[in-house]
Scaffold this motif. Structure first.
Motif, PDB file in Angstrom:
ATOM      1  N   ASP A   1       0.805  -1.224   0.000  1.00 43.44           N
ATOM      2  CA  ASP A   1       0.000   0.000   0.000  1.00 43.44           C
ATOM      3  C   ASP A   1       0.836   1.270   0.000  1.00 43.44           C
ATOM      4  OD1 ASP A   1      -2.216  -1.652   0.083  1.00 43.44           O
ATOM      5  OD2 ASP A   1      -2.599  -1.351   2.230  1.00 43.44           O
ATOM      6  N   LYS A   2       1.917   1.285   0.789  1.00 41.13           N
ATOM      7  CA  LYS A   2       2.656   2.534   0.998  1.00 41.13           C
ATOM      8  C   LYS A   2       3.990   2.607   0.263  1.00 41.13           C
ATOM      9  CE  LYS A   2       0.520   3.315   5.493  1.00 41.13           C
ATOM     10  NZ  LYS A   2      -0.381   4.352   5.086  1.00 41.13           N
ATOM     11  N   GLY A   3       4.545   1.466  -0.131  1.00 42.39           N
ATOM     12  CA  GLY A   3       5.841   1.460  -0.813  1.00 42.39           C
ATOM     13  C   GLY A   3       5.914   2.367  -2.030  1.00 42.39           C
ATOM     14  N   PRO A   4       4.945   2.299  -2.917  1.00 44.21           N
ATOM     15  CA  PRO A   4       5.007   3.139  -4.117  1.00 44.21           C
ATOM     16  C   PRO A   4       4.972   4.648  -3.833  1.00 44.21           C
ATOM     17  CG  PRO A   4       3.528   1.298  -4.478  1.00 44.21           C
ATOM     18  CD  PRO A   4       3.882   1.294  -3.014  1.00 44.21           C
ATOM     19  N   LEU A   5       4.588   5.045  -2.621  1.00 43.11           N
ATOM     20  CA  LEU A   5       4.533   6.474  -2.303  1.00 43.11           C
ATOM     21  C   LEU A   5       5.906   7.144  -2.362  1.00 43.11           C
ATOM     22  CD1 LEU A   5       2.001   6.397   0.684  1.00 43.11           C
ATOM     23  CD2 LEU A   5       1.548   6.992  -1.718  1.00 43.11           C
ATOM     24  N   LEU A   6       6.977   6.377  -2.224  1.00 46.18           N
ATOM     25  CA  LEU A   6       8.325   6.953  -2.292  1.00 46.18           C
ATOM     26  C   LEU A   6       9.005   6.701  -3.632  1.00 46.18           C
ATOM     27  CD1 LEU A   6       9.850   6.380   1.259  1.00 46.18           C
ATOM     28  CD2 LEU A   6       8.678   8.363   0.341  1.00 46.18           C
ATOM     29  N   ASP A   7       8.284   6.131  -4.580  1.00 43.68           N
ATOM     30  CA  ASP A   7       8.878   5.821  -5.879  1.00 43.68           C
ATOM     31  C   ASP A   7       9.316   7.061  -6.658  1.00 43.68           C
ATOM     32  OD1 ASP A   7       8.597   3.132  -5.373  1.00 43.68           O
ATOM     33  OD2 ASP A   7       6.954   2.818  -6.804  1.00 43.68           O
ATOM     34  N   ASP A   8       8.850   8.237  -6.251  1.00 41.81           N
ATOM     35  CA  ASP A   8       9.284   9.477  -6.906  1.00 41.81           C
ATOM     36  C   ASP A   8       9.684  10.547  -5.886  1.00 41.81           C
ATOM     37  OD1 ASP A   8       6.786  10.085  -5.908  1.00 41.81           O
ATOM     38  OD2 ASP A   8       5.954  10.790  -7.810  1.00 41.81           O
ATOM     39  N   PHE A   9      10.135  10.131  -4.700  1.00 44.55           N
ATOM     40  CA  PHE A   9      10.501  11.075  -3.626  1.00 44.55           C
ATOM     41  C   PHE A   9      11.806  11.784  -4.002  1.00 44.55           C
ATOM     42  CE2 PHE A   9      11.819  12.577   0.514  1.00 44.55           C
ATOM     43  CZ  PHE A   9      10.634  12.845   1.163  1.00 44.55           C
ATOM     44  N   PRO A  10      11.780  13.123  -4.121  1.00 44.41           N
ATOM     45  CA  PRO A  10      12.983  13.861  -4.518  1.00 44.41           C
ATOM     46  C   PRO A  10      14.123  13.667  -3.508  1.00 44.41           C
ATOM     47  CG  PRO A  10      11.037  15.279  -4.548  1.00 44.41           C
ATOM     48  CD  PRO A  10      10.629  13.993  -3.903  1.00 44.41           C
ATOM     49  N   GLY A  11      15.308  13.427  -4.025  1.00 40.64           N
ATOM     50  CA  GLY A  11      16.494  13.287  -3.180  1.00 40.64           C
ATOM     51  C   GLY A  11      16.751  11.878  -2.673  1.00 40.64           C
ATOM     52  N   LEU A  12      15.806  10.952  -2.906  1.00 41.76           N
ATOM     53  CA  LEU A  12      15.986   9.573  -2.472  1.00 41.76           C
ATOM     54  C   LEU A  12      16.679   8.785  -3.578  1.00 41.76           C
ATOM     55  CD1 LEU A  12      15.471   7.201  -0.502  1.00 41.76           C
ATOM     56  CD2 LEU A  12      13.222   6.933  -1.590  1.00 41.76           C
ATOM     57  N   GLY A  13      17.845   8.242  -3.271  1.00 42.70           N
ATOM     58  CA  GLY A  13      18.515   7.371  -4.219  1.00 42.70           C
ATOM     59  C   GLY A  13      17.782   6.047  -4.305  1.00 42.70           C
ATOM     60  N   LEU A  14      17.665   5.377  -3.144  1.00 37.08           N
ATOM     61  CA  LEU A  14      16.885   4.150  -3.100  1.00 37.08           C
ATOM     62  C   LEU A  14      16.449   3.852  -1.679  1.00 37.08           C
ATOM     63  CD1 LEU A  14      18.560   1.437  -1.913  1.00 37.08           C
ATOM     64  CD2 LEU A  14      19.737   1.692  -4.073  1.00 37.08           C
ATOM     65  N   LYS A  15      15.324   3.156  -1.586  1.00 36.73           N
ATOM     66  CA  LYS A  15      14.825   2.627  -0.326  1.00 36.73           C
ATOM     67  C   LYS A  15      14.470   1.168  -0.580  1.00 36.73           C
ATOM     68  CE  LYS A  15      11.165   2.696   3.164  1.00 36.73           C
ATOM     69  NZ  LYS A  15       9.942   3.351   3.661  1.00 36.73           N
ATOM     70  N   ALA A  16      15.107   0.287   0.193  1.00 34.41           N
ATOM     71  CA  ALA A  16      14.797  -1.134   0.130  1.00 34.41           C
ATOM     72  C   ALA A  16      13.896  -1.455   1.320  1.00 34.41           C
ATOM     73  CB  ALA A  16      16.075  -1.960   0.182  1.00 34.41           C
ATOM     74  N   TYR A  17      12.692  -1.904   1.030  1.00 34.85           N
ATOM     75  CA  TYR A  17      11.722  -2.286   2.066  1.00 34.85           C
ATOM     76  C   TYR A  17      12.057  -3.718   2.484  1.00 34.85           C
ATOM     77  CZ  TYR A  17       9.044   1.793   0.589  1.00 34.85           C
ATOM     78  OH  TYR A  17       8.641   3.073   0.277  1.00 34.85           O
ATOM     79  N   LEU A  18      12.632  -3.871   3.658  1.00 40.16           N
ATOM     80  CA  LEU A  18      13.203  -5.140   4.084  1.00 40.16           C
ATOM     81  C   LEU A  18      12.460  -5.741   5.261  1.00 40.16           C
ATOM     82  CD1 LEU A  18      16.955  -4.019   4.124  1.00 40.16           C
ATOM     83  CD2 LEU A  18      15.657  -4.964   2.200  1.00 40.16           C
TER      84      LEU A  18
ATOM     85  N   VAL B   1      13.638  -8.563   0.346  1.00 42.50           N
ATOM     86  CA  VAL B   1      13.270  -7.261  -0.214  1.00 42.50           C
ATOM     87  C   VAL B   1      11.833  -7.360  -0.717  1.00 42.50           C
ATOM     88  CG1 VAL B   1      13.794  -5.487  -1.938  1.00 42.50           C
ATOM     89  CG2 VAL B   1      15.655  -6.840  -0.924  1.00 42.50           C
ATOM     90  N   LEU B   2      10.942  -6.542  -0.126  1.00 44.77           N
ATOM     91  CA  LEU B   2       9.538  -6.539  -0.539  1.00 44.77           C
ATOM     92  C   LEU B   2       9.258  -5.549  -1.661  1.00 44.77           C
ATOM     93  CD1 LEU B   2       7.701  -6.746   2.903  1.00 44.77           C
ATOM     94  CD2 LEU B   2       8.409  -8.608   1.387  1.00 44.77           C
ATOM     95  N   HIS B   3      10.022  -4.469  -1.685  1.00 43.22           N
ATOM     96  CA  HIS B   3       9.818  -3.423  -2.696  1.00 43.22           C
ATOM     97  C   HIS B   3      11.087  -2.583  -2.731  1.00 43.22           C
ATOM     98  CE1 HIS B   3       7.610  -0.518  -5.169  1.00 43.22           C
ATOM     99  NE2 HIS B   3       8.101   0.445  -4.399  1.00 43.22           N
ATOM    100  N   LEU B   4      11.370  -1.993  -3.870  1.00 45.22           N
ATOM    101  CA  LEU B   4      12.509  -1.089  -4.004  1.00 45.22           C
ATOM    102  C   LEU B   4      12.030   0.198  -4.650  1.00 45.22           C
ATOM    103  CD1 LEU B   4      15.629  -0.889  -3.611  1.00 45.22           C
ATOM    104  CD2 LEU B   4      15.823  -1.543  -6.022  1.00 45.22           C
ATOM    105  N   SER B   5      12.089   1.287  -3.895  1.00 47.06           N
ATOM    106  CA  SER B   5      11.856   2.617  -4.457  1.00 47.06           C
ATOM    107  C   SER B   5      13.232   3.147  -4.852  1.00 47.06           C
ATOM    108  CB  SER B   5      11.219   3.551  -3.417  1.00 47.06           C
ATOM    109  OG  SER B   5       9.913   3.139  -3.111  1.00 47.06           O
ATOM    110  N   GLN B   6      13.352   3.676  -6.052  1.00 45.58           N
ATOM    111  CA  GLN B   6      14.673   4.092  -6.538  1.00 45.58           C
ATOM    112  C   GLN B   6      14.593   5.309  -7.450  1.00 45.58           C
ATOM    113  OE1 GLN B   6      16.311   0.688  -8.557  1.00 45.58           O
ATOM    114  NE2 GLN B   6      14.347   0.144  -9.434  1.00 45.58           N
ATOM    115  N   PRO B   7      13.949   6.369  -6.979  1.00 44.60           N
ATOM    116  CA  PRO B   7      13.720   7.500  -7.876  1.00 44.60           C
ATOM    117  C   PRO B   7      14.986   8.177  -8.384  1.00 44.60           C
ATOM    118  CG  PRO B   7      13.153   8.070  -5.622  1.00 44.60           C
ATOM    119  CD  PRO B   7      13.403   6.601  -5.646  1.00 44.60           C
ATOM    120  N   GLN B   8      16.057   8.199  -7.593  1.00 41.35           N
ATOM    121  CA  GLN B   8      17.281   8.859  -8.052  1.00 41.35           C
ATOM    122  C   GLN B   8      18.493   7.962  -7.874  1.00 41.35           C
ATOM    123  OE1 GLN B   8      17.355  12.733  -6.155  1.00 41.35           O
ATOM    124  NE2 GLN B   8      15.787  13.501  -7.519  1.00 41.35           N
TER     125      GLN B   8
END
Length: 189
Positions: free
Chosen positions: A25-42, A176-183
């Motif tokens: 539900d919430k993982g994709p909310l950071l898929d375009d977060f400015p300044g975030l290289g990556l977030k691994a939901y572990l 790893v459940l999800h990877l947000s990696q906008p930058q």
């Protein structure tokens, strides 16, 4: 580059499906977060042989102001509301290297903390850790590898994302459940 992680250890009988749903539900909310290289939901689960049930996301930030915006923002407030305020570990990023499987979706992460011995040359220790991170990044199945330093504890942290479930690396293993990696492309080496 800045890295951080918090660990939320959950009861032995906790339904980890709740965390899995939260990430969906919430993982994709950071898929375009400015300044975030990556977030691994572990996560780690007792059912998989882990010593604990745990939700422990790992972040690599391109900018300190983005990290601060996240920590002081609504998303982190929601986590604090649901689980209490976790201790956030913070390290200065030294290196991020893409691996041969960089276009794959990571399934496993390994985090290894390494204390720098008293009296050891900090420069020589860091140089050796950089070489080790570069070696790890070259292994088959590696999506990316990162190295960070905690100068308060004089501790290095090696963090590696793998495309498969059986990495050849010693350390704390996570799913790893999800990877947000906008930058992620801007993390560089």
């Amino acid at each position: 580059m800045h890295t951080m992680q918090y660990e939320i250890t959950l009861p032995a009988d906790y339904d980890m499906g709740i965390i899995r749903k939260r990430v969906v539900d919430k993982g994709p909310l950071l898929d375009d977060f400015p300044g975030l290289g990556l977030k691994a939901y572990l996560i780690r689960e007792l059912a998989d042989g882990s010593p604990v049930n745990q939700y422990a996301p790992f972040y690599i930030w391109n900018a300190a102001d983005a990290m601060n915006a996240f920590l002081l923002g609504a998303g982190f407030d929601g986590l604090v509301r649901d689980f209490g305020r976790p201790v956030v570990r913070y390290w200065t990023g030294l290196l991020h290297v893409e691996g041969p499987a960089q276009t794959s979706v990571p399934r496993t992460a390994v985090r290894r903390r390494q204390r720098l011995p008293e009296g050891a040359s900090l420069r020589a220790s860091a140089d050796a850790a950089v070489r080790e991170t570069e070696r790890l990044a070259g292994l088959d199945g590696v999506v990316s590898a990162a190295l960070a330093l905690d100068p308060r504890r004089w501790e290095l942290v090696h963090f590696t994302l793998w495309e498969h479930d059986t990495p050849r690396e010693v350390g704390d293993r996570y799913q790893v459940l999800h990877l947000s990696q906008p930058q992620r492309a801007e993390l560089g080496e």
